[in-house]
Design an enzyme around this catalytic site. Structure first.
Site, PDB file in Angstrom:
ATOM      1  N   TYR A  11      31.631  29.055  44.984  1.00  0.00           N
ATOM      2  CA  TYR A  11      31.709  27.590  44.983  1.00  0.00           C
ATOM      3  C   TYR A  11      32.949  27.158  45.756  1.00  0.00           C
ATOM      4  O   TYR A  11      34.041  27.686  45.535  1.00  0.00           O
ATOM      5  CB  TYR A  11      31.769  27.043  43.558  1.00  0.00           C
ATOM      6  CG  TYR A  11      31.697  25.530  43.523  1.00  0.00           C
ATOM      7  CD1 TYR A  11      30.480  24.880  43.687  1.00  0.00           C
ATOM      8  CD2 TYR A  11      32.835  24.755  43.374  1.00  0.00           C
ATOM      9  CE1 TYR A  11      30.396  23.493  43.689  1.00  0.00           C
ATOM     10  CE2 TYR A  11      32.765  23.374  43.367  1.00  0.00           C
ATOM     11  CZ  TYR A  11      31.546  22.741  43.529  1.00  0.00           C
ATOM     12  OH  TYR A  11      31.470  21.378  43.548  1.00  0.00           O
ATOM     13  N   GLN A  20      25.926  21.082  38.614  1.00  0.00           N
ATOM     14  CA  GLN A  20      24.559  21.398  39.007  1.00  0.00           C
ATOM     15  C   GLN A  20      24.508  22.554  40.008  1.00  0.00           C
ATOM     16  O   GLN A  20      23.549  23.337  40.022  1.00  0.00           O
ATOM     17  CB  GLN A  20      23.849  20.170  39.575  1.00  0.00           C
ATOM     18  CG  GLN A  20      24.477  19.526  40.782  1.00  0.00           C
ATOM     19  CD  GLN A  20      25.486  18.441  40.422  1.00  0.00           C
ATOM     20  OE1 GLN A  20      26.082  18.480  39.345  1.00  0.00           O
ATOM     21  NE2 GLN A  20      25.664  17.485  41.317  1.00  0.00           N
ATOM     22  N   ASN A  64      36.498  21.479  39.839  1.00  0.00           N
ATOM     23  CA  ASN A  64      37.073  20.512  38.907  1.00  0.00           C
ATOM     24  C   ASN A  64      36.683  20.859  37.475  1.00  0.00           C
ATOM     25  O   ASN A  64      36.123  21.923  37.198  1.00  0.00           O
ATOM     26  CB  ASN A  64      36.646  19.086  39.283  1.00  0.00           C
ATOM     27  CG  ASN A  64      35.131  18.882  39.165  1.00  0.00           C
ATOM     28  OD1 ASN A  64      34.422  19.672  38.541  1.00  0.00           O
ATOM     29  ND2 ASN A  64      34.632  17.819  39.763  1.00  0.00           N
ATOM     30  N   HIS A 113      48.974  18.609  45.210  1.00  0.00           N
ATOM     31  CA  HIS A 113      47.594  19.036  44.962  1.00  0.00           C
ATOM     32  C   HIS A 113      46.846  18.062  44.077  1.00  0.00           C
ATOM     33  O   HIS A 113      45.722  17.652  44.364  1.00  0.00           O
ATOM     34  CB  HIS A 113      47.585  20.399  44.262  1.00  0.00           C
ATOM     35  CG  HIS A 113      47.507  21.568  45.187  1.00  0.00           C
ATOM     36  ND1 HIS A 113      46.386  21.862  45.918  1.00  0.00           N
ATOM     37  CD2 HIS A 113      48.407  22.526  45.488  1.00  0.00           C
ATOM     38  CE1 HIS A 113      46.601  22.945  46.637  1.00  0.00           C
ATOM     39  NE2 HIS A 113      47.823  23.375  46.386  1.00  0.00           N
ATOM     40  N   HIS A 148      51.466  30.844  40.874  1.00  0.00           N
ATOM     41  CA  HIS A 148      52.280  31.203  42.037  1.00  0.00           C
ATOM     42  C   HIS A 148      53.732  31.361  41.592  1.00  0.00           C
ATOM     43  O   HIS A 148      54.318  30.416  41.065  1.00  0.00           O
ATOM     44  CB  HIS A 148      52.239  30.106  43.114  1.00  0.00           C
ATOM     45  CG  HIS A 148      50.864  29.746  43.579  1.00  0.00           C
ATOM     46  ND1 HIS A 148      50.211  28.606  43.143  1.00  0.00           N
ATOM     47  CD2 HIS A 148      50.042  30.364  44.454  1.00  0.00           C
ATOM     48  CE1 HIS A 148      49.030  28.538  43.739  1.00  0.00           C
ATOM     49  NE2 HIS A 148      48.890  29.596  44.530  1.00  0.00           N
ATOM     50  N   ASP A 159      48.403  30.365  50.327  1.00  0.00           N
ATOM     51  CA  ASP A 159      47.313  29.406  50.155  1.00  0.00           C
ATOM     52  C   ASP A 159      46.450  29.280  51.401  1.00  0.00           C
ATOM     53  O   ASP A 159      45.244  29.074  51.315  1.00  0.00           O
ATOM     54  CB  ASP A 159      47.883  28.014  49.828  1.00  0.00           C
ATOM     55  CG  ASP A 159      48.165  27.840  48.342  1.00  0.00           C
ATOM     56  OD1 ASP A 159      47.824  28.747  47.566  1.00  0.00           O
ATOM     57  OD2 ASP A 159      48.715  26.789  47.970  1.00  0.00           O
ATOM     58  N   GLU A 207      30.167  59.321  11.310  1.00  0.00           N
ATOM     59  CA  GLU A 207      29.607  57.965  11.434  1.00  0.00           C
ATOM     60  C   GLU A 207      28.358  57.773  10.586  1.00  0.00           C
ATOM     61  O   GLU A 207      28.017  56.637  10.230  1.00  0.00           O
ATOM     62  CB  GLU A 207      29.239  57.687  12.899  1.00  0.00           C
ATOM     63  CG  GLU A 207      30.412  57.645  13.847  1.00  0.00           C
ATOM     64  CD  GLU A 207      29.973  57.501  15.289  1.00  0.00           C
ATOM     65  OE1 GLU A 207      30.812  57.116  16.114  1.00  0.00           O
ATOM     66  OE2 GLU A 207      28.779  57.773  15.586  1.00  0.00           O
ATOM     67  N   HIS A 249      21.711  60.630  16.480  1.00  0.00           N
ATOM     68  CA  HIS A 249      22.693  61.053  17.474  1.00  0.00           C
ATOM     69  C   HIS A 249      23.115  62.498  17.213  1.00  0.00           C
ATOM     70  O   HIS A 249      23.262  63.309  18.132  1.00  0.00           O
ATOM     71  CB  HIS A 249      23.927  60.143  17.429  1.00  0.00           C
ATOM     72  CG  HIS A 249      23.746  58.816  18.084  1.00  0.00           C
ATOM     73  ND1 HIS A 249      22.950  57.837  17.561  1.00  0.00           N
ATOM     74  CD2 HIS A 249      24.284  58.310  19.234  1.00  0.00           C
ATOM     75  CE1 HIS A 249      22.990  56.772  18.343  1.00  0.00           C
ATOM     76  NE2 HIS A 249      23.794  57.035  19.371  1.00  0.00           N
TER      77      HIS A 249
END
Length: 433
Positions: free
Chosen positions: A122, A184, A207, A255, A321, A354, A408, A413
Site C-alpha cells: 500500500y 477498502q 493513515n 510530516h 528514527h 527516508d 505429556e 505420538h
C-alpha cells in the site's frame, strides 16, 4: 528510566489509540468488500475519494502517460532512489541464508528461505504523496523473489494515481497497480475481488483507517506491522550544532501534526539553543503550520547528566528514527538496542534514509522497535525448516521422543516414535535408569 534526567518539554505517551468509530467503520468496509467485491470498491471510491473510476487496474497507457508528465531529471531522481534501495536490499538478501547440517549421525536438520507467493503493498496519498514510498515496499519484495506484487494507492481526481508515484511503482517492479485507497484497498488485497486477486501478505504505511484495516485482516493474511505517525529522536552532546539539530527536528515535524520530534541531550545549552533555533527556522517553512502544531503538541526535550543516562532514555523511547549527533557516534552503537533505523553523525540526517540512501523508511513506531525492525527483504521471506533421518538416526532419536510423549500423555505420538525403535540401537538412547 534513570532519575538523572530532566524533562524540559514533555508530551503525552505514545500509543496506537484507535477510536471505536474508526474500528467499526473499518469493520463495515472490510465486510462489504469481502461480501460484495468490486461493487463495494466502486461505491467506497466514489464516497471517500470523490471520484468515479471505470477500471481499478492501471494499464500501460496510464503508466506511460505518468512518465510523460515527468521531466528527465525527475525520472532520474526517482530511478536513483530505486537503484539505491535495490542495491542495499540485494546485499541484505545475500546475508539471509538457508542451511542443512548433520547434527548427529543419521539426523540432518536444515532450513530453506522461500518467498511468499504474493504480496500487496500500500502506498499512501495524503498531505504529501510520498514518491520514495513505492521503492520501500515493492523493491524488497522483488529482491526477495515474490512472484506477484500488487500495489494499491488512492486515486487522484482523474481516477489515476499521482504521476511520480505511479512511475515509481512501475520502475520499482510492481506487477499489478490499482487505484484504490484506504481500508477498502486493504480489504481488496486481503480477500480478493473480481478485479483484485488476494495476496498472502500486505505491507506499507497508511493513515488510521488503513492501519486499522491491516489489524483486522491480520491472520487471514500476514502484515508487516502496525505503524503510527513518524518519529525522530536526536541525541546530542556539547559538540552538536543547534541550528542543524533544529533543522532535522523540523524535517520530521512537518510530516504530520501527530509526528513525534524528540531531543535528548547531555548539554543544557545545546538543548536550549536548538529549541530557540527551531522556533526561528519554523517561520521560514512553507509547512510552518503543521510543523509548529506538531512541535507544540508532541515535541519533547530531555537533558541527561551523562551519556549513560541519555542512552537509557533513548532505549526506553524505542524510537523509529534515531539520529546520533555526538562527538564519537560509533562509541555508543553497541549500547543502542531499540530503534527502527540509526543515523550516525552530523552528516547522516533522517531525510537520507527516508528518500535516497537505500535503507528502508518503512519502520516501526510507537515502541514497536522494542521487538521488531522495519521492512527488509526478510519481510517477504519464510524460513521453512526440514529434517531427514536415516533408519539408524531415527532409532537414536525415537527413545527420547517417546519419553517426552509419556510425560505429556500423547499416546499416539508415543507409538509413532516407538515404531522407529531398533533393538540394536534404541536401548542405548533415552534416559538411562
Amino acid at each position: 528510566m534513570s532519575e538523572s534526567v530532566d524533562y524540559l518539554k514533555e508530551a503525552g505517551s505514545a500509543s496506537i489509540e484507535i477510536d471505536q468509530e474508526v474500528t467499526d467503520a473499518v469493520h463495515d468496509i472490510l465486510s462489504e468488500v469481502k461480501e460484495r467485491g468490486d461493487e463495494a470498491l466502486y461505491e467506497f471510491t466514489e464516497r471517500f475519494d470523490d471520484v468515479e473510476v471505470e477500471e481499478f487496474r492501471i494499464d500501460d497507457a496510464e503508466i506511460e502517460a505518468a512518465a510523460a508528465e515527468l521531466t528527465d531529471a525527475e525520472k532520474e531522481t526517482i530511478d536513483n532512489t530505486i537503484e539505491n534501495v535495490r542495491a542495499f536490499h540485494e546485499e541484505q538478501r545475500e546475508h539471509i541464508e538457508g542451511f542443512e547440517k548433520e547434527f548427529e549421525e543419521g539426523v540432518k536438520l536444515g532450513q530453506r528461505i522461500v518467498p511468499v507467493e504474493s504480496a500487496g503493498t500500500y502506498v499512501p496519498g495524503g498531505r504529501h504523496p510520498l514518491v520514495a514510498a513505492p521503492a520501500m515496499s515493492i523493491v524488497p519484495a522483488k529482491v526477495a523473489g515474490v512472484d506477484r506484487i500488487v500495489t494499491c494507492a488512492p486515486p487522484q481526481e482523474n481516477g489515476s494515481i499521482q504521476p511520480a508515484q505511479l512511475y515509481a511503482m512501475d520502475r520499482a517492479g510492481a506487477d499489478e497497480i490499482y487505484s484504490i485507497g484506504g481500508a477498502q484497498a486493504i480489504g481488496a488485497m486481503a480477500y480478493g475481488t473480481e478485479s483484485v486477486p488476494g495476496v498472502a501478505k500486505i505491507t506499507g504505511p497508511g493513515n488510521v483507517f488503513t492501519t486499522e484495516a491491516k489489524r483486522q485482516v491480520f491472520g487471514h493474511v500476514g502484515i508487516d506491522f502496525l505503524a503510527g505517525p513518524s518519529e525522530v529522536l536526536i541525541l546530542t552532546d556539547e559538540t552538536a550544532d543547534p541550528e542543524l539539530v533544529a533543522t532535522d527536528l523540523l524535517a520530521q515535524a512537518e510530516h504530520d501534526p501527530n509526528s513525534r520530534p524528540i531531543l535528548v541531550s547531555t548539554d543544557y545549552d545545546v538543548a536550549e539553543a536548538a529549541v530557540e533555533a527551531l522556533d526561528e527556522q519554523a517561520s521560514d517553512l512553507r509547512t510552518e503550520d503543521v510543523a509548529r502544531e506538531c512541535w507544540d503538541e508532541n515535541g519533547e526535550v530531555v537533558v541527561a547528566d551523562s551519556m549513560n543516562a541519555a542512552v537509557d532514555v533513548v532505549n526506553d523511547y524505542a524510537i523509529e528514527h534515531l539520529q546520533v549527533m555526538i562527538d564519537d557516534p560509533r562509541s555508543i552503537v553497541d549500547d543502542l538496542t531499540n530503534y527502527g533505523s540509526l543515523f550516525l553523525g552530523d552528516h547522516s540526517p533522517v531525510v537520507f534514509g527516508d528518500k535516497a540512501v537505500g535503507t528502508n523508511h518503512s519502520l516501526p513506531t510507537l515502541e514497536v522497535a522494542r521487538y521488531s525492525g522495519g521492512i527488509t527483504a526478510s519481510t517477504y521471506l519464510k524460513i521453512l525448516t526440514h529434517q531427514e533421518a536415516t533408519e539408524e538416526g531415527a532409532a537414536r532419536i525415537a527413545p527420547w521422543a517417546a519419553e517426552i510423549c509419556k510425560l505429556e500423555g500423547t499416546h499416539a505420538h508415543q507409538l509413532s516414535a516407538e515404531a522407529r525403535f531398533r533393538d540394536d540401537i534404541s536401548p542405548d538412547y533415552g534416559p538411562q535408569e
